[in-house]
Design an enzyme around this catalytic site. Structure first.
Site, mmCIF file in Angstrom:
data_model
loop_
_atom_site.group_PDB
_atom_site.id
_atom_site.type_symbol
_atom_site.label_atom_id
_atom_site.label_comp_id
_atom_site.label_asym_id
_atom_site.label_seq_id
_atom_site.Cartn_x
_atom_site.Cartn_y
_atom_site.Cartn_z
ATOM 1 N N GLU A 31 0.737 -1.197 -0.134
ATOM 2 C CA GLU A 31 -0.069 0.316 -0.030
ATOM 3 C C GLU A 31 0.733 1.136 -0.009
ATOM 4 O O GLU A 31 0.655 2.042 -0.647
ATOM 5 C CB GLU A 31 -0.751 0.013 1.323
ATOM 6 C CG GLU A 31 -2.085 -0.714 1.107
ATOM 7 C CD GLU A 31 -2.662 -0.424 2.670
ATOM 8 O OE1 GLU A 31 -3.738 -0.174 2.424
ATOM 9 O OE2 GLU A 31 -2.281 -0.748 3.644
ATOM 10 N N GLY A 74 -9.922 -8.505 8.715
ATOM 11 C CA GLY A 74 -10.917 -9.494 8.360
ATOM 12 C C GLY A 74 -12.259 -8.890 8.535
ATOM 13 O O GLY A 74 -12.537 -8.329 9.558
ATOM 14 N N MET A 77 -5.259 -5.395 13.467
ATOM 15 C CA MET A 77 -4.412 -5.335 14.591
ATOM 16 C C MET A 77 -3.472 -4.005 14.904
ATOM 17 O O MET A 77 -2.752 -3.856 15.678
ATOM 18 C CB MET A 77 -3.244 -6.203 13.986
ATOM 19 C CG MET A 77 -3.777 -7.713 13.780
ATOM 20 S SD MET A 77 -2.471 -8.871 13.364
ATOM 21 C CE MET A 77 -1.182 -9.068 14.645
ATOM 22 N N ASP A 119 -10.169 -10.953 4.121
ATOM 23 C CA ASP A 119 -10.599 -12.148 4.452
ATOM 24 C C ASP A 119 -11.711 -12.355 5.527
ATOM 25 O O ASP A 119 -12.163 -11.083 5.789
ATOM 26 C CB ASP A 119 -9.392 -12.965 5.061
ATOM 27 C CG ASP A 119 -8.928 -12.259 6.249
ATOM 28 O OD1 ASP A 119 -9.425 -12.357 7.497
ATOM 29 O OD2 ASP A 119 -7.918 -11.114 6.193
#
Ligand code: SAH
Length: 244
Positions: free
Chosen positions: A7, A73, A187, A211
């Site tokens: 990124e 996620g 995270m 995900d």
């Protein structure tokens, strides 16, 4: 702040005049984006690393706002791979000082959640909506069909952060039960939000769902970041700075 190398690489391609400064063991890239002064940096992974990065941005580079992009996620129902989530607030899902303090409460702050800035988030959402309306413009037609991204959606709400890559169905089920309004898990975000709260610096955060935080969470992670998430991030930031 980007969570991933790929990124940041996309972001740096769009800064015509970037120059590097090293601090706190990190590379900070100073430059301009559509006329706005920016500092681009890799957050590094996990809450402590992200908090250090945010603190350096504020203390050393004097930034007046932080925009975070990365992947996450999906937890919430209907939060699918290829969608994006804009954070309205963050919680640390692994914070637990009970019975001294209520579960999830950050001791001595008297709160479990840290909010993002509403105005900055509105602008980031408007930018993301422009990108998601025509995903092939940012990703190319082949990535759209490979990842089945014909109708990506933007969600807005709570994001949970913790020092764990959530990659089993049992774990994501447990998170959904204990934090039913959390749309996504990652995270770093809650740590950055806490630092921004401490300094009174507005924050907006966008996560592309890579995900579903389940048993197949690791599959094709890297390829998805290369082909989809980094491109969404760079295109959204470009729209964002254009709207500023
Ligand atoms: N293989 C990667 C490391 C990924 S760690 C690399 O080498 O760079 C996971 C990163 O994606 C973190 O930044 C985290 O915020 C985010 N993330 C994506 N899916 C996640 C999930 N299911 N659980 C926790 N974090 C997730």
């Amino acid at each position: 702040m980007s969570a991933m190398h790929q990124e940041l690489a996309e972001v740096l391609q769009t800064l015509p005049d970037e120059r590097r400064e090293r601090a706190a063991g990190r590379d900070f890239w100073l430059g301009h984006w559509r006329g706005h002064e920016v500092v681009a940096v890799l957050s590094c992974i996990g809450k402590v690393a992200a908090a250090t990065t945010a603190t350096a941005l504020i203390e050393r580079f004097g930034v007046t706002a932080i925009v975070f992009t990365g992947v996450a996620g999906g937890l919430g129902e209907g939060v699918a791979v290829g969608d994006v989530v804009l954070a309205t607030s963050f919680v640390q899902h692994d914070m637990d000082a009970s019975p001294l303090f209520p579960r999830y409460e950050v001791p001595l702050y008297g709160r479990t959640r840290f909010d993002t800035d509403a105005a900055l988030t509105d602008r980031l959402r408007a930018a993301a909506a422009q990108v998601l309306a025509h995903p092939a413009d940012a990703l190319g037609a082949s990535a759209v069909s490979e990842f089945a991204l014909q109708a990506p959606r933007a969600h807005q709400g709570l994001i949970a952060s913790g020092d764990r890559f959530v990659a089993t169905s049992a774990e994501s089920r447990a998170l959904r039960q204990s934090l039913p309004d959390a749309l996504a898990v990652e995270m770093e975000g809650a740590a950055v939000a806490q630092v921004c709260h401490d300094y009174g610096v507005p924050l907006a955060a966008l996560r592309t769902i890579s995900d579903r935080a389940d048993d197949s969470a690791h599959v094709d992670f890297t390829r998805f970041i290369d082909q989809v998430a980094s491109r969404y991030s760079a295109a959204t930031l470009d729209r964002f700075f254009d709207l500023l």
